[in-house]
Design a protein around this motif. Structure first.
Motif, PDB file in Angstrom:
ATOM      1  N   GLN A 156     -69.333 -47.938 -47.995  1.00  0.00           N
ATOM      2  CA  GLN A 156     -68.764 -46.733 -47.396  1.00  0.00           C
ATOM      3  C   GLN A 156     -69.006 -46.642 -45.892  1.00  0.00           C
ATOM      4  O   GLN A 156     -68.530 -45.713 -45.247  1.00  0.00           O
ATOM      5  N   THR A 181     -68.658 -39.246 -48.221  1.00  0.00           N
ATOM      6  CA  THR A 181     -69.114 -40.243 -49.196  1.00  0.00           C
ATOM      7  C   THR A 181     -69.045 -39.740 -50.637  1.00  0.00           C
ATOM      8  O   THR A 181     -69.595 -40.365 -51.546  1.00  0.00           O
ATOM      9  N   VAL A 222     -75.607 -42.919 -49.685  1.00  0.00           N
ATOM     10  CA  VAL A 222     -74.478 -43.627 -49.076  1.00  0.00           C
ATOM     11  C   VAL A 222     -74.485 -45.088 -49.523  1.00  0.00           C
ATOM     12  O   VAL A 222     -75.519 -45.773 -49.441  1.00  0.00           O
TER      13      VAL A 222
END
Length: 215
Positions: free
Chosen positions: A44, A154, A40
């Motif tokens: 995001q 993601t 990640v």
């Protein structure tokens, strides 16, 4: 999250995947979830996820809380740490070291459920008394479904071992109402019987397998 668990476990049955002395080995699903966590990007964290009430940062925090709480479930530590209602938030913020701490917590979770005793007797999760087997299958379900949520939010690939997928599919299918419309997580999203197993799991968990972040 854990309503209807007894029916789901009856559907899943015992021994759905190769976990040695335990019904299912949670380590592959925990490792995959940890890999998604580390993938990640900071930019995001505010993005939406298939869990409509959670942005990415909220989902990460939720996964971290589940990883800790469900370790206690495995160890039969019935009390405050396992009494919170499903979906309840502790009010804590996502820790600054989440890329390091969450994978460690997920690894510890898998270790806790690798003990055969974790799958026996009675325990608690989300304020509900469960058998050890019920608790283990709830934990696997959380790992698989929320791992998919985070990966899809993601833009990451998400693949899992067949025993984990079979176990979760049986678990979720066992909780669907007789009319086929309601599952543990709410209304079922119907997909074709020939759809990939992961898509069928996602649909049973109330997600649209075709969900993508809005552009």
């Amino acid at each position: 999250m854990v309503d209807g668990v007894s029916d789901a476990v009856s559907g899943a049955g015992a021994g759905p995947g190769g976990g040695g002395d335990v019904p299912v080995d949670l380590r592959p699903a925990a490792r995959r979830a940890a890999a998604v966590v580390t993938g990640v990007a900071d930019g995001q964290l505010g993005d939406p996820t298939p869990c409509t009430e959670f942005a990415v940062r909220d989902l990460l925090r939720h996964i971290g809380e589940l990883a800790v709480g469900l370790q206690r479930t495995a160890r039969k530590e019935v009390g405050e740490g396992t009494a919170a209602a499903p979906g309840a938030s502790s009010g804590e913020q996502l820790p600054g070291d989440w890329r390091e701490s969450l994978p460690h917590s997920l690894a510890d979770l898998a270790v806790a459920w690798s003990a055969p005793d974790a799958w026996t007797g009675s325990t608690q999760a989300g304020g509900i008394t469960l058998t050890g087997t019920e608790g283990g299958l709830v934990t696997l379900d959380e790992l698989v479904v929320h791992g998919w949520d985070l990966a899809r939010a993601t833009g990451q690939e998400y693949e899992l071992d067949e025993p984990s997928l079979r176990a979760v599919h049986s678990f979720l299918a066992g909780a669907v109402t007789d009319d086929g419309e309601q599952g543990i997580f709410g209304p079922v999203v119907h997909v074709g019987a020939d759809a990939p197993l992961l898509d069928r799991i996602v649909g049973l968990a109330g997600r649209d397998p075709g969900w993508r972040p809005p552009t």
